[in-house]
Design an enzyme around this catalytic site. Sequence first.
Site: not given
Ligand code: PGA
Length: 278
Positions: A29, A31, A116, A118, A188, A194, A234
Site C-alpha cells: 500500500n 498510500k 483502512h 486512515e 492492523e 507507520g 510496521s
Molecule cells: P506500515 O503501514 O507498514 O507503514 O505500518 C501499514 C498500513 O497502513 O497498511
Amino acid sequence: MYILTTIILSLSLFNIIIASRRTPIIVANWKMNTNLDTSMHIANYLLNNKNSINNDMDVVILPPLPFITNIKNVLDNTNIEIGSQNVYHQSVGPYTGKISVFMLNSIGCKYVLVGHSERRLLCGETDEDINMILKIIHKSNMIPILCIGDTENERDLKIQNEIITIQLTKNLHGLSREEIQKTIIAYEPIWSIGTGISMDPTMAQNMHFYIRNWISSRYGYSVGNNIRLLYGGSVKSTNSKELFKCEDIDGFLIGTSSLYPDEFMDIINSSVKLNKVN
Ligand code: PGA
C-alpha cells in the site's frame, strides 16, 4: 479391498489438504507517497526481480490512483497484480472526485483496499460505508482487502476482541459465504501503523486465530479455514519471517517498507510458506 480403501482414504485426505491450502499474499500500500518517477522506479525494480518471486504466492501493488495504469503497464507480464487503495460505493453518477468500480475494472484492477484505518479516521468512513463498498466490489468481481484494527487504548482496556467483532459484524453484514471467503481480511493494530513498531508475533497470532474462529463459527468451518488473513503494521524484513510463521497469518499489508523495493523483495522472499495448511 484393504488396499483399495487405503487408496481412497489417502486420496480424500490429499484432496482435503489441497482444498485447504491458503495462497500467501503480500500487498503493498503506497498510500499518498511517490510521484510518477519514483512509482516507475519501484515498478521497474520489481519487474527486474520478478523471477525471484515464488509462483505460489500472490503479490499485489496498490499505487496512488493516477499511476495505476502506468504501473500496470510495467508489470503486465509478471505475476504481480494491481489494485486500488479506495473506491466509492456508487457505481456511476454526479460524485465529483470519486472513483467507481467500473473505472477500476476498465483499467485492470483486480483488488481494492477497503476500510483502512486512515480512511476510517481521516475521511470519516463508517462501518456502514465500508459494508456498501465491500458489496459493490464483490458485485464487480474484484477482490476486496478489508482492513480492521484496534487502537492502543482499546487494547489497554482489553476490549480489542469486542472492537474487532463489531467491525467484522458490521462490515460483512449481508455478504454471502462465497463473498466472505473471497474477501481478504487485513488485521492492523492501529498503534503499529507507520510507527516502526510491529506487534509481537504471539499477540498477532492470537488475534488472527480469534478472527478465523469468529468467521468459522459464523459462516462455517470451510469459509474460516480458507479465508486469507493478513497482518499489517510496521512489517519489515527483520520481523516478517517470525510473523509469517504464525499459523493464521497468510501474508502482509505493507506500507512504509513497500516504498523501498529491495526491502519489499526481501519481505516477499522471506514469506514463502508452501505448506500453509490447516
Ligand atoms: P506500515 O503501514 O507498514 O507503514 O505500518 C501499514 C498500513 O497502513 O497498511
